[in-house]
Design a protein around this motif. Structure first.
Motif, PDB file in Angstrom:
ATOM      1  N   ARG A  81      58.965  33.017  54.377  1.00  0.00           N
ATOM      2  CA  ARG A  81      59.687  34.248  54.088  1.00  0.00           C
ATOM      3  C   ARG A  81      59.753  35.101  55.334  1.00  0.00           C
ATOM      4  O   ARG A  81      58.900  35.020  56.227  1.00  0.00           O
ATOM      5  N   GLY A  82      60.776  35.934  55.412  1.00  0.00           N
ATOM      6  CA  GLY A  82      60.937  36.816  56.555  1.00  0.00           C
ATOM      7  C   GLY A  82      60.724  38.268  56.185  1.00  0.00           C
ATOM      8  O   GLY A  82      60.623  38.627  55.002  1.00  0.00           O
ATOM      9  N   LEU A  83      60.645  39.099  57.199  1.00  0.00           N
ATOM     10  CA  LEU A  83      60.482  40.543  57.019  1.00  0.00           C
ATOM     11  C   LEU A  83      61.670  41.257  57.665  1.00  0.00           C
ATOM     12  O   LEU A  83      62.038  40.960  58.816  1.00  0.00           O
ATOM     13  N   LEU A  84      62.258  42.187  56.905  1.00  0.00           N
ATOM     14  CA  LEU A  84      63.389  42.948  57.451  1.00  0.00           C
ATOM     15  C   LEU A  84      62.904  43.854  58.573  1.00  0.00           C
ATOM     16  O   LEU A  84      62.023  44.692  58.360  1.00  0.00           O
ATOM     17  N   GLY A 131      69.627  36.302  52.398  1.00  0.00           N
ATOM     18  CA  GLY A 131      68.989  36.174  51.087  1.00  0.00           C
ATOM     19  C   GLY A 131      67.927  35.093  51.085  1.00  0.00           C
ATOM     20  O   GLY A 131      66.897  35.211  50.411  1.00  0.00           O
ATOM     21  N   ARG A 132      68.168  34.033  51.851  1.00  0.00           N
ATOM     22  CA  ARG A 132      67.209  32.916  51.947  1.00  0.00           C
ATOM     23  C   ARG A 132      65.870  33.400  52.497  1.00  0.00           C
ATOM     24  O   ARG A 132      64.805  32.968  52.053  1.00  0.00           O
ATOM     25  N   PHE A 133      65.916  34.317  53.484  1.00  0.00           N
ATOM     26  CA  PHE A 133      64.667  34.770  54.120  1.00  0.00           C
ATOM     27  C   PHE A 133      64.097  36.037  53.494  1.00  0.00           C
ATOM     28  O   PHE A 133      62.887  36.267  53.536  1.00  0.00           O
ATOM     29  N   LEU A 134      64.967  36.890  52.932  1.00  0.00           N
ATOM     30  CA  LEU A 134      64.512  38.196  52.459  1.00  0.00           C
ATOM     31  C   LEU A 134      64.516  38.335  50.953  1.00  0.00           C
ATOM     32  O   LEU A 134      63.906  39.274  50.416  1.00  0.00           O
ATOM     33  N   GLY A 135      65.187  37.445  50.262  1.00  0.00           N
ATOM     34  CA  GLY A 135      65.327  37.588  48.818  1.00  0.00           C
ATOM     35  C   GLY A 135      66.549  38.429  48.489  1.00  0.00           C
ATOM     36  O   GLY A 135      67.481  37.970  47.841  1.00  0.00           O
ATOM     37  N   THR A 136      66.569  39.671  48.924  1.00  0.00           N
ATOM     38  CA  THR A 136      67.734  40.552  48.783  1.00  0.00           C
ATOM     39  C   THR A 136      68.022  41.173  50.146  1.00  0.00           C
ATOM     40  O   THR A 136      67.123  41.284  50.997  1.00  0.00           O
ATOM     41  N   CYS A 137      69.261  41.589  50.324  1.00  0.00           N
ATOM     42  CA  CYS A 137      69.622  42.192  51.618  1.00  0.00           C
ATOM     43  C   CYS A 137      70.828  43.088  51.430  1.00  0.00           C
ATOM     44  O   CYS A 137      71.573  42.951  50.447  1.00  0.00           O
ATOM     45  N   PRO A 138      71.058  44.026  52.357  1.00  0.00           N
ATOM     46  CA  PRO A 138      72.260  44.862  52.291  1.00  0.00           C
ATOM     47  C   PRO A 138      73.503  43.990  52.479  1.00  0.00           C
ATOM     48  O   PRO A 138      73.444  42.898  53.036  1.00  0.00           O
ATOM     49  N   ALA A 139      74.636  44.503  52.018  1.00  0.00           N
ATOM     50  CA  ALA A 139      75.894  43.764  52.157  1.00  0.00           C
ATOM     51  C   ALA A 139      76.310  43.704  53.627  1.00  0.00           C
ATOM     52  O   ALA A 139      76.152  44.681  54.371  1.00  0.00           O
TER      53      ALA A 139
END
Length: 452
Positions: free
Chosen positions: A144-147, A118-126
């Protein structure tokens, strides 16, 4: 500077450890197997030029997961980072900033991996157990990161039953090893021989039942060793059964108290016992048995398709039902005068009983309880087979010079056991007729109820 961060949550762990410490909790057998199957495909997504390093929490379940990750990613060493266990975001990011690797694979725990994602992507899969998520960090850990990709944790259900079966087989071969040692230490004991032969049959029954899923070479090799020992020890067991019969006839007065037949049987057993022990040593049977016990106990091999997909409890149950129905059909209308047919029916019934006992956890309580029904049938057929075997062995011994002085007594044994065979056969037939009549009566009553 780290360009790619792969966050991994450890695989499915045991609920508690033997020590009671959370750090010592291990992966379950099914959890570890699921990772070994899925991770080569997962970490192939990094590409050939990733050159990753693997970090892990010091918890055993994370370290075991990291071992599988490292093997899949082609990494030799694993770095332990306390921050992954203590879930210290600041400490972990500082360690990430100091790393000189382009790609870091970090194996940790929830909710820490979710927090970092969440820190790098904002939202993420569980993050389910065993899940992995790759994040590209074009601006380093501060941006920021990229999935890049996400792979859900592998399903472990298909492998859970394999772990239960492996445990059951390991227990059976452990008992076999113990009974083999006991027999070889005191082969003069009829009880030790019986326990040894029963344990041989139990393991062989499991191997035969599991043959559709076990690696073919291992199955055949192990069954061959066990079958050889069964065949080699068969006559010694037959002599023990005959000796029990003779002792009973002496006690009942059918044979005189001064009969020399018990002594002759004991001498014959001693000769057969020495021959069996010599044969086992000559063929290195004990050493071969130890090898297969270790192999089945620690390195049970499944066919490749099973290792990749697993086997469900329904698969095992369907196979059991199929075999049980075949045995049940053979029992229906069994020709009790056919010694070979009775022997085969007894053997097959006994094998199904051992499978129901040993694999009850997988087969379920209903099938496990069938072992009592199968045991009852096996005992009845066993009494018939033993009596028929005693008669045949008594007639065979009467032709041997070693039994020259007790041939008359052997004739008494043969006639007595022939009468036992006749009595058991008549009893089983009578009960079969009664059961059939009772079944028809029940069916007629049911029809009458429907008409009313």
């Amino acid at each position: 500077m780290v360009k790619t961060l792969v966050l991994v949550r450890h695989g499915a762990p045991e609920a508690t450890s033997d020590s009671g410490s959370d750090l010592d909790r291990r992966l379950t057998a099914s959890g570890a197997r699921a990772l070994r199957v899925s991770y080569p495909r997962t970490f192939a997504l990094l590409g050939d030029d990733a050159q990753p390093v693997v970090w892990s929490s010091p918890a055993v379940r994370a370290l075991e997961t990291a071992d599988v990750v490292a093997a899949a990613a082609g990494v030799d060493d694993i770095e332990v980072h306390q921050s992954l266990y203590s879930q210290d975001v600041a400490a972990f990011l500082a360690e990430l900033d100091a790393a000189d690797a382009l790609c870091v694979i970090a194996v940790g725990h929830a909710p820490f991996v979710d927090t970092l994602a969440g820190r790098f992507l904002g939202t993420c899969p569980a993050f389910g157990k065993g899940a992995a998520l790759a994040i590209d960090l074009p601006e380093g850990f501060s941006g920021r990161g990229l999935l890049r990709w996400y792979v859900a944790g592998p399903e472990v259900t298909s492998w859970e039953e394999l772990a239960v079966v492996e445990h059951a087989v390991a227990g059976a071969v452990s008992e076999l090893s113990a009974h083999a040692d006991t027999f070889l230490a005191g082969p003069e004991s009829a009880e030790a021989l019986l326990e040894f032969r029963v344990s041989l049959r139990r393991v062989r029954s499991l191997l035969q039942f599991l043959s559709p899923w076990q690696a073919k070479k291992q199955n055949r090799r192990c069954e061959h060793v066990i079958k050889e020992l069964q065949v080699a020890s068969g006559r010694l067991r037959a002599l023990d059964i005959l000796a029990e019969c003779v002792a009973g006839l002496v006690e009942s007065g059918e044979l005189g108290e001064n009969s020399l037949l018990p002594m002759s049987c004991a001498k014959e057993r001693s000769l057969e016992c020495a021959s069996l022990v010599t044969l086992m040593r000559k063929r290195h049977s004990a050493k071969d048995l130890s090898k297969i016990a270790a192999e089945l106990g620690h390195h049970f091999r499944w066919k490749s398709r099973v290792s990749e997909r697993g086997v469900t409890a329904d698969d095992f149950r369907a196979h059991f039902d199929e075999q049980f129905n075949e045995v049940d059909e053979d029992l229906f209308g069994l020709d009790l005068t056919d010694g070979d047919a009775v022997y085969v029916a007894r053997r097959d019934t006994k094998e199904m009983r051992y499978v129901a006992e040993r694999l009850g956890e997988v087969l379920g309580p209903e099938r496990a309880q069938m072992s009592e029904y199968l045991d009852e049938i096996q005992r009845e057929l066993g009494a018939l087979s033993d009596a028929r075997g005693n008669r045949q062995l008594a007639e065979e011994c009467a032709k041997s010079p070693r039994f020259r002085g007790v041939r008359a007594d052997l004739g008494i044994v043969a006639r007595d056991q022939a009468e036992v065979v006749s009595a058991i056969t008549s009893g089983l037939r009578r009960r079969e007729v009664e059961d059939h009549a009772a079944g028809e009566a029940t069916a007629q009553d049911a029809e009458g109820d429907e008409e009313e």
